[in-house]
Design an enzyme around this catalytic site. Structure first.
Site, short mmCIF file in Angstrom:
data_model
loop_
_atom_site.label_atom_id
_atom_site.label_comp_id
_atom_site.label_asym_id
_atom_site.label_seq_id
_atom_site.Cartn_x
_atom_site.Cartn_y
_atom_site.Cartn_z
N ARG A 37 0.82 -1.23 0.00
CA ARG A 37 0.00 0.00 0.00
C ARG A 37 0.85 1.27 0.00
O ARG A 37 0.53 2.26 0.64
CB ARG A 37 -0.95 0.02 1.23
CG ARG A 37 -1.87 -1.14 1.31
CD ARG A 37 -2.82 -1.24 0.10
NE ARG A 37 -3.54 -2.50 0.16
CZ ARG A 37 -3.15 -3.62 -0.49
NH1 ARG A 37 -2.10 -3.61 -1.28
NH2 ARG A 37 -3.83 -4.73 -0.37
N GLU B 110 -5.22 2.65 6.69
CA GLU B 110 -4.99 2.56 5.24
C GLU B 110 -5.75 3.70 4.56
O GLU B 110 -5.29 4.29 3.58
CB GLU B 110 -5.50 1.20 4.73
CG GLU B 110 -5.28 1.02 3.25
CD GLU B 110 -5.57 -0.38 2.76
OE1 GLU B 110 -5.30 -1.35 3.49
OE2 GLU B 110 -6.10 -0.49 1.64
N SER C 2 -10.85 -1.53 3.39
CA SER C 2 -10.21 -1.88 4.66
C SER C 2 -9.75 -0.61 5.35
O SER C 2 -9.03 0.20 4.76
CB SER C 2 -8.98 -2.76 4.43
OG SER C 2 -9.37 -3.96 3.83
#
Ligand SMILES: Cc1cc2nc3c(=O)[nH]c(=O)nc-3n(C[C@H](O)[C@H](O)[C@H](O)COP(=O)(O)OP(=O)(O)OC[C@H]3O[C@@H](n4cnc5c(N)ncnc54)[C@H](O)[C@@H]3O)c2cc1C
Length: 300
Positions: A175, A295, A225
């Site tokens: 990420r 995130e 998420s």
């Protein structure tokens, strides 16, 4: 500020523009307040000129794709919001390569790849972002990441010059990419795929989508998420073990279907989500000693 020069550039290119519009409708969370001006550029040249003007006039500017990984402040954004999305979403085939404008959604790219009989991106099917947003985040799922298929991208550097970057220079990791937190703007992304029967590709895409529908609370607005996967743990399991499944602050809730998702049950504000996230982090840390890292990107 009236952003007349921005509106003139948008008009010159025929780019969609709105003033004093809530950004909520441009995000998957359906959260975010009124922004000064939102422009949806329709070409690389339009993006380049808008950004150059923002830099010249010292306007703060924000780049969005599909807004599927962001949480935007309830008070909106003061400055120029540039949404690189459906207005700039062409896809060109060159042999086994697809060259995609950064606003093309992963759904559109996967569908085009399938129609051409090109395999290698099925794993991202159902991630509701754009090529640009996905490369920025090195989005991934089911064992694959953007880094597995990307060859190069064209981007606008901090001096407003269009440059090409090869995958090896993108620092793609979990990420994260060289674009994360930088002022580089991705204009197009080239993917290298391989030939495969279109029916097999379609079957793989359907399987991936089925898994998503089965496990994820897709019936509610969210930004996917909420937390990154902590080394050696699963965020959803830690949250569930802390008894937080279904935990609610205002209109924001820890999904009862998947504890890794914070969902907008209806009328959630950015402050609701921020408070919920903070409570989750505190409780999980107290119970397990694990520090959860977001995130989702907070934009304010
Ligand atoms: C239901 C759901 C499921 C999801 N599942 C997954 C998943 O399985 N895996 C996963 O990784 N993510 C997942 N996500 C999160 C999200 O969809 C991805 O991170 C996606 O890649 C974000 O793309 P976007 O276009 O929406 O970016 P945005 O949310 O609009 O922006 C994210 C960041 O990228 C930057 N950015 C966007 N476009 C550009 C550009 N052209 N140039 C430079 N910077 C840019 C923005 O400034 C921002 O900082 C999910 C989200 C939802 C709502």
């Amino acid at each position: 500020m009236n952003y007349g020069s921005i509106a003139r550039i948008a008009e010159k290119y025929g780019a969609k523009t709105s003033f004093d519009e809530k950004i909520a409708g441009h995000t998957s969370f359906n959260i975010g307040g009124v922004c000064d001006i939102i422009v949806q550029p329709n070409s690389a040249e339009c993006i380049r000129e808008l950004v150059a003007e923002c830099r010249k006039s010292s306007y703060k500017y924000y780049i969005f794709g599909k807004g599927s990984n962001v949480l935007v402040s309830d008070s909106g954004l003061r400055g120029v919001v540039i949404i690189i999305g459906s207005e700039y979403s062409g896809i060109t085939r060159d042999g086994n390569r697809l060259i995609c404008d950064s606003g093309a959604t992963l759904t559109k790219i996967c569908t085009a790849a399938k129609n051409y009989g090109l395999s290698g991106l099925e794993f991202v099917y159902g991630i509701p972002g754009t090529a640009g947003g996905a490369l920025y985040m090195n989005a991934g799922a089911y064992g694959g990441e953007m880094k597995d298929a990307v060859v190069y991208c064209d981007y606008l550097d901090s001096d407003g010059i269009v440059k090409r970057m090869e995958r090896k220079d993108m620092q793609l990791s979990y990420r994260h990419s060289v674009f994360s937190g930088s002022d580089k703007i991705i204009l197009s992304v080239c993917f290298e795929l391989c030939e495969r029967n279109a029916e097999e590709i379609a079957a793989k895409m359907a399987e991936v989508m089925h898994k998503r529908r089965d496990k994820q609370p897709l019936e509610y607005p969210s930004a996917g998420s909420t937390f990154k996967r902590p080394e050696g743990y699963f965020a959803a399991k830690l949250i569930e073990d802390s008894g937080l499944k279904g935990f609610t602050v205002g209109g924001a809730q820890v999904s009862e279907k998947h504890s890794g998702f914070v969902i907008n049950k209806g009328g959630a504000t950015c402050s609701d989500v921020v408070r919920l996230i903070s409570d989750i982090k505190d409780k999980v840390y107290k119970d397990s000693g694990v520090k959860l890292e977001c995130e989702i990107l907070l934009i304010e």
